[in-house]
Structure formats: C-alpha cells, structure tokens
Design a protein around this motif. Structure first.
Motif, PDB file in Angstrom:
ATOM      1  N   LEU A  79      -4.712  -3.543  -2.382  1.00  0.00           N
ATOM      2  CA  LEU A  79      -5.346  -2.957  -1.271  1.00  0.00           C
ATOM      3  C   LEU A  79      -6.544  -3.580  -1.117  1.00  0.00           C
ATOM      4  O   LEU A  79      -7.236  -3.070  -0.008  1.00  0.00           O
ATOM      5  N   GLN A  80      -6.858  -4.821  -1.372  1.00  0.00           N
ATOM      6  CA  GLN A  80      -7.767  -5.414  -1.134  1.00  0.00           C
ATOM      7  C   GLN A  80      -9.335  -4.496  -1.184  1.00  0.00           C
ATOM      8  O   GLN A  80      -9.856  -4.658  -0.114  1.00  0.00           O
ATOM      9  N   MET A  81      -9.514  -4.331  -2.244  1.00  0.00           N
ATOM     10  CA  MET A  81     -10.582  -3.424  -2.864  1.00  0.00           C
ATOM     11  C   MET A  81     -11.306  -3.846  -3.935  1.00  0.00           C
ATOM     12  O   MET A  81     -10.488  -4.535  -4.593  1.00  0.00           O
ATOM     13  N   ASN A  82     -12.514  -3.501  -4.298  1.00  0.00           N
ATOM     14  CA  ASN A  82     -13.086  -3.934  -5.666  1.00  0.00           C
ATOM     15  C   ASN A  82     -12.555  -2.867  -6.720  1.00  0.00           C
ATOM     16  O   ASN A  82     -12.183  -1.937  -6.440  1.00  0.00           O
ATOM     17  N   ALA A  83     -12.656  -3.628  -7.826  1.00  0.00           N
ATOM     18  CA  ALA A  83     -11.944  -2.938  -8.910  1.00  0.00           C
ATOM     19  C   ALA A  83     -12.644  -1.457  -9.269  1.00  0.00           C
ATOM     20  O   ALA A  83     -11.643  -0.532  -9.528  1.00  0.00           O
ATOM     21  N   ALA A  90       0.778  -1.144  -0.010  1.00  0.00           N
ATOM     22  CA  ALA A  90       0.046  -0.111   0.042  1.00  0.00           C
ATOM     23  C   ALA A  90       0.848   1.126   0.106  1.00  0.00           C
ATOM     24  O   ALA A  90       0.563   2.086  -0.642  1.00  0.00           O
ATOM     25  N   GLN A  91       2.046   1.172   0.800  1.00  0.00           N
ATOM     26  CA  GLN A  91       2.709   2.267   0.840  1.00  0.00           C
ATOM     27  C   GLN A  91       3.453   2.670  -0.454  1.00  0.00           C
ATOM     28  O   GLN A  91       3.639   3.779  -0.946  1.00  0.00           O
ATOM     29  N   GLU A  92       3.959   1.558  -1.283  1.00  0.00           N
ATOM     30  CA  GLU A  92       4.566   1.738  -2.555  1.00  0.00           C
ATOM     31  C   GLU A  92       3.444   2.241  -3.405  1.00  0.00           C
ATOM     32  O   GLU A  92       3.815   3.037  -4.630  1.00  0.00           O
ATOM     33  N   ALA A 144       3.687   5.855  -5.660  1.00  0.00           N
ATOM     34  CA  ALA A 144       3.726   5.742  -7.007  1.00  0.00           C
ATOM     35  C   ALA A 144       2.547   6.703  -7.569  1.00  0.00           C
ATOM     36  O   ALA A 144       2.899   7.507  -8.466  1.00  0.00           O
ATOM     37  N   ILE A 145       1.600   6.817  -6.927  1.00  0.00           N
ATOM     38  CA  ILE A 145       0.464   7.670  -7.422  1.00  0.00           C
ATOM     39  C   ILE A 145       0.913   9.193  -6.924  1.00  0.00           C
ATOM     40  O   ILE A 145       0.743   9.828  -7.907  1.00  0.00           O
ATOM     41  N   LEU A 146       1.499   9.548  -5.746  1.00  0.00           N
ATOM     42  CA  LEU A 146       1.976  10.820  -5.586  1.00  0.00           C
ATOM     43  C   LEU A 146       2.944  11.218  -6.718  1.00  0.00           C
ATOM     44  O   LEU A 146       3.111  12.385  -6.901  1.00  0.00           O
ATOM     45  N   SER A 147       3.873  10.213  -7.049  1.00  0.00           N
ATOM     46  CA  SER A 147       4.827  10.532  -8.027  1.00  0.00           C
ATOM     47  C   SER A 147       4.463  11.280  -9.279  1.00  0.00           C
ATOM     48  O   SER A 147       5.115  11.895  -9.832  1.00  0.00           O
ATOM     49  N   ILE A 148       3.357  10.826  -9.668  1.00  0.00           N
ATOM     50  CA  ILE A 148       2.885  11.411 -11.091  1.00  0.00           C
ATOM     51  C   ILE A 148       2.396  12.774 -11.027  1.00  0.00           C
ATOM     52  O   ILE A 148       2.627  13.349 -12.077  1.00  0.00           O
ATOM     53  N   SER A 191     -13.430   0.612  -7.097  1.00  0.00           N
ATOM     54  CA  SER A 191     -12.922   1.646  -5.937  1.00  0.00           C
ATOM     55  C   SER A 191     -11.620   2.288  -6.397  1.00  0.00           C
ATOM     56  O   SER A 191     -11.074   3.173  -5.882  1.00  0.00           O
ATOM     57  N   VAL A 192     -10.883   1.708  -7.090  1.00  0.00           N
ATOM     58  CA  VAL A 192      -9.510   1.860  -7.506  1.00  0.00           C
ATOM     59  C   VAL A 192      -9.435   3.322  -8.098  1.00  0.00           C
ATOM     60  O   VAL A 192      -8.722   4.152  -7.451  1.00  0.00           O
ATOM     61  N   SER A 193     -10.064   3.735  -9.082  1.00  0.00           N
ATOM     62  CA  SER A 193      -9.974   5.161  -9.481  1.00  0.00           C
ATOM     63  C   SER A 193     -10.649   6.173  -8.560  1.00  0.00           C
ATOM     64  O   SER A 193      -9.763   7.195  -8.645  1.00  0.00           O
ATOM     65  N   ASP A 194     -11.340   5.668  -7.632  1.00  0.00           N
ATOM     66  CA  ASP A 194     -11.704   6.745  -6.439  1.00  0.00           C
ATOM     67  C   ASP A 194     -10.540   6.888  -5.557  1.00  0.00           C
ATOM     68  O   ASP A 194     -10.191   7.912  -5.256  1.00  0.00           O
ATOM     69  N   TYR A 195      -9.902   5.770  -5.357  1.00  0.00           N
ATOM     70  CA  TYR A 195      -8.818   5.795  -4.560  1.00  0.00           C
ATOM     71  C   TYR A 195      -7.533   6.767  -5.043  1.00  0.00           C
ATOM     72  O   TYR A 195      -7.019   7.598  -4.446  1.00  0.00           O
ATOM     73  N   ILE A 196      -7.252   6.514  -6.490  1.00  0.00           N
ATOM     74  CA  ILE A 196      -6.196   7.266  -7.068  1.00  0.00           C
ATOM     75  C   ILE A 196      -6.557   8.767  -6.876  1.00  0.00           C
ATOM     76  O   ILE A 196      -5.855   9.590  -6.496  1.00  0.00           O
ATOM     77  N   ARG A 197      -8.020   9.236  -7.221  1.00  0.00           N
ATOM     78  CA  ARG A 197      -8.377  10.417  -7.585  1.00  0.00           C
ATOM     79  C   ARG A 197      -8.335  11.002  -5.920  1.00  0.00           C
ATOM     80  O   ARG A 197      -7.652  12.382  -5.987  1.00  0.00           O
TER      81      ARG A 197
END
Length: 169
Positions: free
Chosen positions: A148-152, A67-69, A73-77, A154-160
């Motif tokens: 992250l053990q979440m449904n697919a 989760a930390q990695e 990675a998300i913040l690096s963009i 939810s991923v875009s919301d998590y990144i956003r």
C-alpha cells in the motif's frame, strides 16, 4: 517464472526484489542450475538464492498482494473468525502452521483471534500467544506497508478503518 525487477514474498525473508535468474553451481557433484537471486527489501545486505528447478522452494515464492486483495482479506475476517483453541499444545501447533504458511488472510484471522482473546482475558495473553501475535502483526505490517506504500505505523489504522462498519449518511 519470476520477473526481473519485480517483487515477491519469500518465506521468512518477506518482500524481496527479484534481481536475476542465473546459472550457478553450489554443489561440485552437480552442474550449474538456474537460481533466482532475491534481495530482501528490509535486509539489503542479504541475498537469497532459490533454485528455479526446485518446486518445493518455488512454492514458497508468492506474489506481493495488491491493494484490492488486501482489502478483501481484511474484510474476510469479519465473516471467517479463527476460533480459539483451548488446548495449549494444539493451539501452538495450529498458530505455528499459520505463521509458516504466511497467508495474508490467515494471518489477519490469527491476529484478530489473538486480539479478541487479549481483550477478553483480564491477565492478557500467555507469553507464547503474545509472541505469536507480535510475529503475525510484524508479517502483516511488512506486507501491507510495502503493497500500500505507507509507513508501518499507518497499517493498523488502515485495517481498523476497513473493519469499521459503514454508516449511512
């Protein structure tokens, strides 16, 4: 060395369970060799045999990101945007390189680049660029949802949420 019962990412097969390390013989001209037996989590009936003594194929085996990695990675963009390449052939070649490496940070940068371009162009993306975006998002979604053990969905919301600027309260 991979751990039996652990999970890894392996090339186009995505996230895989490491089922076993066993001696197997596929070529009658050679004796038995050690093979890792990988079971793709999203294709349970499939099975991948990776020769443990083949460095080129073993280099394609990657750890599942923590989760930390993922957050890093998300913040690096934000800091490292992938520039748009105007030349279609050059752009396609670069995008295919990124897709083939399946590096999470690069894939996030690629998806971000394509999303920015899509928003900026009145006609949207070309068919081939749209296909690259879909593929990149599919790879990202699979890895993040698993890690992250979440449904697919939810991923875009998590990144956003991670990309939203922090507000002082």
């Amino acid at each position: 060395m991979l751990v039996k019962g652990g999970y890894v990412r392996y090339g186009a097969n995505g996230i895989c369970l490491v089922e076993d390390l066993r001696q197997m013989q596929f070529d009658s001209r050679q004796g038995p060799r050690p093979y890792y037996v990988l079971r793709p989590v999203h294709h349970q009936e499939g099975c991948v045999f990776v020769p443990a003594d083949n460095p080129k194929l073993m280099d394609r085996v990657r750890p599942v990101p923590s989760a930390q990695e993922i957050d890093q990675a998300i913040l690096s963009i934000r800091e490292q945007e992938l520039p748009w390449i105007e030349d279609r052939k050059e752009r396609t070649a670069r995008f295919q390189e990124i897709l083939s490496r399946r590096d999470g940070r690069e894939l996030l940068q690629l998806a971000s680049c394509l999303r920015r371009r899509k928003a900026a162009c009145p006609n949207g993306l070309s068919y081939s660029d749209d296909q690259v975006l879909r593929k990149a998002e599919s790879i990202i979604t699979e890895a993040l949802a698993f890690s992250l053990q979440m449904n697919a969905q939810s991923v875009s919301d998590y990144i956003r949420q991670k990309l939203e600027p922090e507000t002082d309260t």
